[in-house]
Write an enzyme that holds these catalytic residues in place. Structure first.
Site, PDB file in Angstrom:
ATOM      1  CE  LYS A  78      -3.943   2.031   2.515  1.00  0.00           C
ATOM      2  NZ  LYS A  78      -4.866   1.916   3.665  1.00  0.00           N
ATOM      3  CB  SER A 158      -8.208   3.928   2.459  1.00  0.00           C
ATOM      4  OG  SER A 158      -7.404   3.258   3.416  1.00  0.00           O
ATOM      5  CB  SER A 182      -8.719   1.255   5.364  1.00  0.00           C
ATOM      6  OG  SER A 182      -9.374   2.459   5.089  1.00  0.00           O
TER       7      SER A 182
HETATM    8  N1  GLN Z   1     -13.570   4.834   5.770  1.00  0.00           N
HETATM    9  C1  GLN Z   1     -12.951   5.268   6.981  1.00  0.00           C
HETATM   10  C2  GLN Z   1     -12.489   6.697   6.847  1.00  0.00           C
HETATM   11  O1  GLN Z   1     -12.594   7.238   5.777  1.00  0.00           O
HETATM   12  C3  GLN Z   1     -11.811   4.348   7.357  1.00  0.00           C
HETATM   13  C4  GLN Z   1     -10.565   4.597   6.608  1.00  0.00           C
HETATM   14  C5  GLN Z   1      -9.434   3.747   7.081  1.00  0.00           C
HETATM   15  O2  GLN Z   1      -9.635   2.725   7.770  1.00  0.00           O
HETATM   16  N2  GLN Z   1      -8.232   4.183   6.774  1.00  0.00           N
HETATM   17  O3  GLN Z   1     -12.019   7.287   7.785  1.00  0.00           O
END
Ligand code: GLN
Length: 493
Positions: A78, A158, A182
């Site tokens: 990532k 994400s 995410s």
């Molecule tokens: N969807 C959540 C956010 O936008 C989680 C994102 C994540 O776990 N990095 O904060």
């Protein structure tokens, strides 16, 4: 022989270790697949030369009899993990030209185990999002399509690049991170397996920070076994992260076939959320039946503060993000506005030009809830709720060993469907954010396909540092679901 890219990580490991294929051959197979899949926009940066060099070194080790546990196995990283000498963007324009001088602890652990780096994977900007659509490098497209449809679907976020890369068979496994879902959301909507470990299980050092009290690294892979193998390699105590934990890392893989006999699986009634897709509700019930049929006991439990989880998360996460992202000032690193007229102008324009809309929104909300006049009303209350949410789990675990819940309220949605309305997007995290607020581990496993042929996932939430039992139960679900479907390759035509 089937295509090398169809191997699971465990199969590839055994084939390479048994000298049936070379690391170089395997890596070349993935490099070709990666280069043929650019239509999906999965990689922000491809590193084929590094990959082939690492594979050659792996082959030399195998020949010398000094192979390590992941010797010669190609992975995607990532693009939130700092990789020494390889551009690391965090999905943001502000880090467009950032080349780290150091390697994150987790990726270093993987290389020390012999793994091979294929490249850096797309993600939501600074990991803020649930669909990979906030990336400054464009959305990443899921390899899955609904039956008889050409609509481009999101791979979740994400870590959308991580889930899409694994589902499209562009790597054997990928690193990801999870602040509010995410790892688990992308796994759920792409038919892959992902684990968000207990807070502290993996070092956060060298991973671009979003919300430090919630962020946790973990893997996405094709199977429960592969995920167990990767987590073992990624996890460690680290002097450079004071929140990493000094607990031995178990051999997760060794225990995965242990079954669920005698395990008590809790079904939290508050997770019967209105608006959940009926096919997901059905697969949730089926999952409980599968575990019961294999000897688990199903118990109803209550997590009464669940309804406060999303509002709590969407105060705590932006608050920490506003603080963490203050470092991008156009001075030390990252994008710098041209010809500033003074220091304030430099700060303002560097940040306005470098950050996308979602990141700016979070910084504004975070700064607001931390401001003197509103701190008590928002941030402090959110911290109190966080404690209550954590306590809910402690109470529930008096009655059960883990929880079974849906992972997402619906299957993958279309690119563009939710991005214009942030609140709708935030609601998609309803089943995942509680786990981060409580610091617990959770595993997502594919459990079936809906009538349109799209994957549906289930989530198992465990006790702190009990990832081993999660893998065991996840394996039991995997066996029962017996899912063979994978996305058909339409992207490389
Ligand atoms: N969807 C959540 C956010 O936008 C989680 C994102 C994540 O776990 N990095 O904060």
């Amino acid at each position: 022989m089937s295509d090398l890219t169809d191997f699971t990580l465990a199969e590839a490991r055994d084939a390479v270790a048994g000298k049936k294929i070379s690391a170089k051959e395997l890596t070349q197979g993935f490099v070709t697949a990666m280069e043929g899949a650019r239509a999906l926009n999965i990689f922000v940066t491809e590193t084929p030369d590094i990959a082939l060099k690492m594979a050659e070194a792996s082959d030399a080790r195998i020949a010398a009899g000094t192979a390590r546990p992941l010797e010669g196995l190609p992975l995607g990283i990532k693009d939130l993990y700092c990789t020494k000498g390889v551009r690391t963007t965090a999905g943001s324009k502000i880090l467009e030209n950032y080349v780290p001088q150091y390697e994150s602890t987790v990726s270093q652990n993987l290389w020390d185990n012999g793994a091979v780096m294929l490249g850096k994977l797309n993600l939501d900007e600074f990991a803020m999002g649930s669909s990979n659509e906030t990336s400054a490098y464009g959305p990443c497209i899921s390899p899955w399509r609904a039956k008889d449809s050409k609509t481009a679907l999101v791979p979740g976020g994400s870590s959308g690049g991580s889930s899409a890369a694994v589902a499209a068979r562009l790597c054997l496994g990928a690193t990801a991170t999870d602040t509010g879902g995410s790892i688990r959301t992308p796994a759920a909507v792409t038919g892959t397996v992902g684990i968000k470990p207990t807070y502290g299980r993996c070092s956060r050092w060298g991973i671009v920070a979003f919300a430090s009290s919630l962020d946790q690294a973990g893997p996405i892979a094709k199977t429960v076994r592969d995920t167990a193998i990767l987590l073992k390699a990624m996890a460690s105590i680290d002097d450079k992260d004071s929140t990493s934990v000094d607990l031995p890392v178990p051999d997760y893989e060794a225990g995965i076939e242990g079954g669920v006999k005698g395990l008590r699986i809790g079904i939290p009634k508050e997770y019967r959320v209105e608006g959940t897709d009926p096919e997901i509700a059905a697969v949730w019930e089926k999952g409980a039946e599968w575990l019961k049929a294999q000897g688990a006991e199903i118990v109803e439990v209550s997590l009464p503060h669940t309804k406060y989880a999303l509002p709590t998360y969407y105060i705590v996460a932006p608050a920490e993000c506003s603080s963490n992202l203050a470092r991008y000032d156009g001075v030390r690193f990252g994008h710098r506005a041209a010809d500033p007229k003074d220091l304030i102008d430099l700060y303002e324009r560097s940040r306005a030009e470098g950050f996308g809309a979602e990141v700016r929104r979070r910084i504004l909300i975070g700064t607001y809830v931390l401001s003197a006049g509103y701190y008590d009303a928002y941030y402090l209350r959110a911290q109190k709720l966080r404690t209550l949410i954590k306590r809910d789990f402690e109470e529930a675990y008096k009655k059960c060993d883990m929880l079974l819940t849906p992972a997402t309220p619906s299957p993958a949605f279309a690119i563009g469907e939710k991005i214009a309305d942030p609140v709708t997007m935030y609601l998609y995290d309803v089943f995942t954010v509680t786990v981060n607020l409580a610091g617990l581990p959770a595993l997502v496993v594919p459990a079936g396909l809906n009538t349109a042929g799209l994957p549906l996932g289930l989530q198992l939430i465990g006790k702190a540092f009990d990832e081993a039992t999660l893998f065991r139960a996840g394996r039991a679900l995997e066996i029962a679901a017996d899912l063979k479907a994978k996305p058909q390759n339409w992207w490389s035509q």
